[in-house]
Enzyme design. Structure first.
Site, PDB file in Angstrom:
ATOM      1  N   CYS A 154     -10.029  33.639 -30.025  1.00  0.00           N
ATOM      2  CA  CYS A 154      -9.203  32.115 -29.971  1.00  0.00           C
ATOM      3  C   CYS A 154     -10.110  31.899 -29.392  1.00  0.00           C
ATOM      4  O   CYS A 154     -10.628  30.260 -29.015  1.00  0.00           O
ATOM      5  CB  CYS A 154      -8.249  32.469 -28.741  1.00  0.00           C
ATOM      6  SG  CYS A 154      -6.623  32.855 -29.877  1.00  0.00           S
ATOM      7  N   HIS A 292      -4.693  26.844 -22.043  1.00  0.00           N
ATOM      8  CA  HIS A 292      -5.012  27.581 -23.532  1.00  0.00           C
ATOM      9  C   HIS A 292      -3.497  27.538 -23.751  1.00  0.00           C
ATOM     10  O   HIS A 292      -2.807  27.568 -24.684  1.00  0.00           O
ATOM     11  CB  HIS A 292      -4.969  28.860 -23.131  1.00  0.00           C
ATOM     12  CG  HIS A 292      -5.622  29.717 -24.409  1.00  0.00           C
ATOM     13  ND1 HIS A 292      -6.282  28.648 -25.726  1.00  0.00           N
ATOM     14  CD2 HIS A 292      -5.178  31.037 -24.654  1.00  0.00           C
ATOM     15  CE1 HIS A 292      -5.901  29.965 -27.164  1.00  0.00           C
ATOM     16  NE2 HIS A 292      -4.879  31.643 -26.275  1.00  0.00           N
ATOM     17  N   HIS A 329      -1.096  26.735 -32.803  1.00  0.00           N
ATOM     18  CA  HIS A 329      -2.319  27.566 -32.699  1.00  0.00           C
ATOM     19  C   HIS A 329      -3.312  27.694 -33.133  1.00  0.00           C
ATOM     20  O   HIS A 329      -2.543  28.561 -34.482  1.00  0.00           O
ATOM     21  CB  HIS A 329      -1.642  29.009 -31.872  1.00  0.00           C
ATOM     22  CG  HIS A 329      -3.175  29.520 -31.300  1.00  0.00           C
ATOM     23  ND1 HIS A 329      -3.929  29.684 -31.375  1.00  0.00           N
ATOM     24  CD2 HIS A 329      -2.726  31.025 -30.124  1.00  0.00           C
ATOM     25  CE1 HIS A 329      -4.290  30.423 -30.453  1.00  0.00           C
ATOM     26  NE2 HIS A 329      -3.818  31.469 -30.090  1.00  0.00           N
TER      27      HIS A 329
END
Length: 367
Positions: A154, A292, A329
């Protein structure tokens, strides 16, 4: 030692919320959600999972979908920055694009698994090399300066920004194209489904709930974000507009677990502190945090604890957004998409909403 400011002069953005920067930003400001039932992925049952996917009007079967999404964002960022190819020195133009998952058709078919999807017409090596998009964009624009493609999950897109700003400060180049993209492939979706970290709800728009006490996972997303980043003197010389300055980029590793996090958030606290010190800022200088916010139990808990300790519960002058409930995401591209939204938030003085936060977790003490 004087370090010349590194600035962002161009932003390109594609997500399920829109296929250009302002369309995505306007949708975010209005709290729209691009999450729906995942369909059209060969080898996966229709509607088994939820995702925020991008429906391309004219798919290019010659390249990976990730590459096409990244190309769209790169074209927009370069145009936004007003790059004049007749005057810019391509030998001093860097390129940093995050690594990505690729098409998995070849290996699956080699195992005797057949799909109705005709698959890509791209070269087999383009389908498997994780730096395919980086190489494609560097070739397309003739960027002969330094360049890299990192695979750090990520964090990939933000590691590209870190690497690019260091090269700019070191004088290795004058200007750079920086970013990352992501698309949903069957192995990617099936893997996260098997891990039981994907959220599901009868209403797809309600599935992802960052920092909510009823959170139960994230939804996959597609898209890309690209930036033009350069030294201030280079931007001023060519008359470019300025979005923001990149004051500091830092990274640390927990060395803890492949998916689990340190529950005391110690490494995150140290990272935020190091970054602020490197930028010459106090924690009271922070006005906005782009979190996040994956809406998984552990990630949100660690992030809440880390922000509270690093910035202070008593500091009520900053606000926090977690935008994944709207655009999904984007994994390797998550950091860049959310950096793009943060850049636009700074431009317009508007903090994006956090969708589906109806019952904040007891540990969530920030705005």
């Amino acid at each position: 030692m004087f370090c010349e400011p590194i600035i962002i002069t161009g932003v390109g953005l594609v997500t399920a919320l829109g296929q250009d920067r302002e369309s995505v930003w306007n949708a975010v400001c209005q709290g729209k959600c691009g999450v729906g039932h995942l369909t059209g992925v060969a080898g996966l049952p229709e509607g088994l999972m939820l995702a925020a996917t991008v429906n391309l009007p004219t798919p290019n079967r010659q390249i990976l979908k990730t590459t096409q999404l990244s190309e769209m964002a790169a074209d927009e960022a370069l145009a936004d920055a007003g790059v004049d190819w007749n005057s810019v020195d391509r030998d001093r133009f860097g390129c940093w694009v995050g690594a990505h998952m690729a098409d998995d058709r070849g290996t699956l078919e080699a195992q005797g698994i057949e799909f109705d999807d005709p698959g890509l017409e791209a070269n087999w090596f383009d389908q498997w090399l994780p730096n395919t998009t980086y190489a494609y964009l560097a070739r397309k624009y003739g960027l002969r300066g330094p360049g890299l493609s990192h695979s750090t999950a990520c964090a990939s897109g933000l590691i590209e920004m870190l690497s690019a700003t260091r090269a700019l400060r070191d004088g290795q180049c004058d200007i750079a194209l920086v970013g990352s993209g992501e698309s949903v492939t069957r192995l990617l979706a099936a893997g996260f489904h098997r891990m039981r970290v994907l959220a599901h709800d009868d209403d797809p728009t309600q599935a992802c709930r960052p920092f909510d006490q009823n959170r139960h996972g994230f939804v996959l997303g597609e898209g890309a974000a690209m930036f033009v980043v350069e030294r201030l003197s280079h931007a001023v010389q060519r008359g470019a507009k300025i979005y923001a300055e990149v004051r500091s980029c830092r990274c640390l590793a927990e060395a803890h677990h492949i998916t689990g996090l340190e529950e005391n958030a110690g490494t995150l606290v140290r990272l935020i502190g190091d970054t602020l010190e490197d930028a010459g800022l106090q924690r009271s200088d922070i006005g906005y945090v782009s979190a996040h916010g994956t809406a998984t139990e552990l990630n949100d808990m660690v992030e809440m604890r880390g922000l509270h300790e690093a910035i202070g519960v008593e500091n009520q002058d900053y606000c926090v957004s977690a935008t994944k409930a709207m655009h999904g995401h984007l994994l390797n591209a998550a950091g860049c998409v959310e950096l793009a939204l943060t850049t636009l938030a700074m431009r317009d003085g508007f903090a994006p909403p956090t969708l589906n936060l109806t019952h904040p977790d007891a540990e969530c003490k920030f705005d």
